[in-house]
Design an enzyme around this catalytic site. Structure first.
Site, PDB file in Angstrom:
ATOM      1  CE1 TYR A 156      -3.589  -2.376   0.723  1.00  0.00           C
ATOM      2  CE2 TYR A 156      -1.960  -3.559   3.015  1.00  0.00           C
ATOM      3  CZ  TYR A 156      -2.710  -4.084   1.487  1.00  0.00           C
ATOM      4  OH  TYR A 156      -3.488  -4.846   1.972  1.00  0.00           O
ATOM      5  CE1 TYR A 284      -7.709  -6.055   2.855  1.00  0.00           C
ATOM      6  CE2 TYR A 284      -6.919  -7.786   4.384  1.00  0.00           C
ATOM      7  CZ  TYR A 284      -6.388  -7.185   3.600  1.00  0.00           C
ATOM      8  OH  TYR A 284      -5.669  -7.340   2.426  1.00  0.00           O
ATOM      9  CE  LYS A 414      -3.106 -11.738   8.350  1.00  0.00           C
ATOM     10  NZ  LYS A 414      -2.225 -10.920   8.014  1.00  0.00           N
TER      11      LYS A 414
HETATM   12  C1  LIG Z   1      -9.449 -11.115   7.807  1.00  0.00           C
HETATM   13  C2  LIG Z   1      -8.258 -10.973   7.018  1.00  0.00           C
HETATM   14  N1  LIG Z   1      -8.430 -12.376   5.636  1.00  0.00           N
HETATM   15  C3  LIG Z   1      -7.491 -12.038   4.859  1.00  0.00           C
HETATM   16  C4  LIG Z   1      -7.263 -12.158   4.513  1.00  0.00           C
HETATM   17  C5  LIG Z   1      -5.775 -11.332   3.873  1.00  0.00           C
HETATM   18  O1  LIG Z   1      -4.796 -12.561   3.972  1.00  0.00           O
HETATM   19  P1  LIG Z   1      -3.208 -12.451   3.500  1.00  0.00           P
HETATM   20  O2  LIG Z   1      -2.577 -11.388   3.130  1.00  0.00           O
HETATM   21  O3  LIG Z   1      -2.354 -13.621   3.484  1.00  0.00           O
HETATM   22  O4  LIG Z   1      -3.346 -12.837   1.309  1.00  0.00           O
HETATM   23  C6  LIG Z   1      -6.866 -10.593   5.656  1.00  0.00           C
HETATM   24  C7  LIG Z   1      -5.429 -10.264   5.739  1.00  0.00           C
HETATM   25  O5  LIG Z   1      -4.708  -9.437   6.585  1.00  0.00           O
HETATM   26  C8  LIG Z   1      -7.368 -11.007   6.842  1.00  0.00           C
HETATM   27  O6  LIG Z   1      -7.123 -10.207   8.185  1.00  0.00           O
END
Ligand SMILES: Cc1ncc(COP(=O)(O)O)c(C=O)c1O
Length: 563
Positions: A156, A284, A414
């Site tokens: 970003y 998100y 994660k």
């Molecule tokens: C709730 C949620 N879903 C999906 C993602 C996307 O994961 P990635 O960054 O491993 O693609 C994130 C990333 O912060 C997240 O917090």
């Protein structure tokens, strides 16, 4: 005459008597002879036996004599050997003592001679290292930093006007070491993943072991122990109906996979018109197109990609916090939407209890219970995105446990590898899997690095480590610390809200923060955090010590107080 007759008859009688006596005598003589013969036979037998016994005794005696002699000889030999050994040891000890004494004397004289040289050499090494460090740091600054700024995109950021970045040379435990030698406590756990801290021996060992066996093989047509083991662990640790695991390469992709699964499910069960997704604002789910389409339409990137993104349905953000008393009004807008569009809706997707990157907001678990009921009533699948909340972050292994409801599809990522490498998973119920695969359909996804063995092996080690650790009490004590240490900030004019849940501590400001300035101030305090929007928050590794936690919240307090 008669008398002669009488006497001759008597004589005959006498002869007969004598003859019979002779016969008797002969018979008894014969018997006696036989007995004598038998007696002499047994006597000779007894004699023979006696002789044999005497011989045996003689033999035994001589054998005993021999054995005794042998034993005596052996004992004598051993005594001799022991004596010889004792003498040899004595001699060797004496020699060793002498040698050591000599060596010690030699070392002493050497050390005496070396002392000034050693000091000199140490000093020279120090100067050379300092000079090298200076040159290297300069090179890093000028060459590498320039390259980084001009050629590498960071998350970003602009390539023409990028935010500052800090080169990290190593990380250990909860500490990051910058290339200029500065050390900071990492309160971000590298975007919430590094739950066990950096450079963990157990995870290092798992990675090393796996890399020696194989770092990667394709998953199409092949399989391997690390993936199978991870599948078993994920099925075992998530709620019972979640049984079928799709291993993906990142969180965003696991969301794409979940959305695809829902779409293919409805095709499979003969309702192909169910193609939209319902979610709540403030969410998100990642940066790929499908995931973006269900992110918050304002805070997300909808405007930027208008026309490209599938049009989804959005209910207002859940604004009932876990501490509020529950009212069904909190979910009425959502209920209305699902009721109106149920024929078009394939699934509802949302982050359970904590909306992460969309604003670090916590909402009431009852929202999820009601949502589950509504999904069941309207024949809509439910997807939980636990990429941020999974593996203990909220104080439960998975956040859906706060509400005791289970989704049809679950996304995790994660912290799955303890922050070592990228990996995520989408786990579906049997109902979903069967629907997807009905009429000989296959699930249409298969990334090159699917189920990467290296990542799976580290994930297995990380899950083991988590489950064997007192993670609940650790997360609980982080939560209590955040509660007490951050709460006083609520009184400040610039602060809009302070909240914490599990190992998440948030200070929400009234105005947006200037990331670079706040970050610099925090680094001066020895702490690494990455604020965004109006939020200054910490999501530390679970292994962070109390003293380090204090440093993080002290730094947050001081920085917020200065704003
Ligand atoms: C709730 C949620 N879903 C999906 C993602 C996307 O994961 P990635 O960054 O491993 O693609 C994130 C990333 O912060 C997240 O917090």
């Amino acid at each position: 005459m008669a008398s002669v007759k009488n006497s001759s008859a008597k004589s005959r009688k006498r002869v007969v008597e004598l003859q019979s006596a002779i016969k008797k005598a002969e018979k008894s003589a014969e018997k006696a002879g036989k007995a004598a013969k038998r007696a002499s036979h047994s006597a000779s037998k007894a004699k023979k036996a006696r002789h044999e016994a005497i011989d045996a005794i003689k033999e035994m005696r001589s054998e005993n004599r021999e054995t005794r002699a042998k034993l005596e000889k052996y004992a004598k030999q051993r005594a001799k050997d022991a004596l010889r050994k004792k003498e040899a040891i004595k001699k060797a000890r004496k020699a060793l003592k002498k040698k050591l004494k000599k060596q010690a004397e030699a070392d002493k004289t050497k050390a005496k001679q070396r002392k000034p040289r050693k000091k000199q050499r140490k000093k020279a090494v120090k100067t050379r290292r300092a000079r090298n460090r200076a040159i290297f740091a300069m090179q890093l600054d000028q060459a590498l930093r320039d390259f980084d700024r001009d050629h590498l995109w960071h998350p970003y950021t602009s390539l023409t006007n990028p935010l500052p970045v800090y080169p990290v040379s190593s990380a250990d435990g909860v500490m990051l070491t910058f290339d200029d030698g500065r050390q900071v406590i990492d309160g971000m756990a590298s975007w919430w993943c590094v739950i066990h801290g950096y450079n963990h021996p157990h995870l290092n060992q798992a990675a090393k072991q796996q890399i020696d066996a194989m770092s990667h093989v394709m998953f199409g047509g092949l399989t391997h122990q690390p993936a199978i083991e991870l599948g078993q662990k994920l099925v075992g640790m998530t709620a019972e109906p979640l049984e079928h695991v799709f291993l993906t390469d990142s969180g965003s992709i696991s969301v794409e996979v979940a959305l695809k699964m829902a779409l293919q499910y409805w095709q499979g069960v003969g309702k192909p018109d169910k193609q939209r997704f319902l979610t709540v604002r403030g969410g998100y789910h990642g940066d790929t197109f499908g995931a973006m389409s269900v992110c918050d339409p304002v805070g997300g990137m909808h405007q930027l990609f208008q026309g490209m993104l599938p049009q989804q349905l959005f209910a207002p953000r859940p604004d009932i916090t876990p501490g509020d008393s529950w009212s069904d009004d909190a979910i009425s807008d959502f209920a209305e939407l699902i009721d109106r569009y149920s024929d078009e809706i394939a699934a509802v997707i949302l982050e359970p209890v904590v909306q992460g990157a969309g604003g670090m907001r916590f909402y009431h678990p009852n929202y999820l219970r009601k949502m589950r009921e509504l999904c069941d009533r309207h024949d809509v699948l439910l997807i939980f995105d636990e990429i941020a909340t999974g593996f203990g972050r909220t104080g439960k292994l998975f956040a859906y446990e706060h509400a005791e409801v289970t989704p049809d599809i679950l996304c995790v990522g994660k912290a799955i590898t303890g922050g070592y490498m990228t990996l995520a998973a989408t786990i579906a119920t049997d109902k979903v899997a069967k629907g997807v695969c009905s009429d000989d359909m296959v699930f249409m996804h298969g990334p090159t690095f699917m189920a990467n063995p290296l990542a799976c092996a580290v994930a297995n080690a990380s899950i083991e480590l988590l489950l064997e650790s007192p993670w609940q009490s650790r997360v609980q004590s982080i939560e209590s610390h955040f509660n007490t240490a951050l709460e006083p900030l609520r009184a400040l004019d610039a602060v809009a809200d302070v909240r914490s849940l599990g190992a998440i501590g948030v200070v929400e400001m009234k105005e947006s923060l200037t990331v670079s300035a706040v970050q610099e101030a925090l680094i001066d305090e020895g702490v690494w955090l990455r604020p965004f929007g109006k939020l200054l928050y910490a999501m530390p590794p679970y292994v962070m010590e109390q003293e380090q936690l204090h440093k993080v919240t002290d730094a947050m307090s001081r920085v917020v107080n200065r704003l």
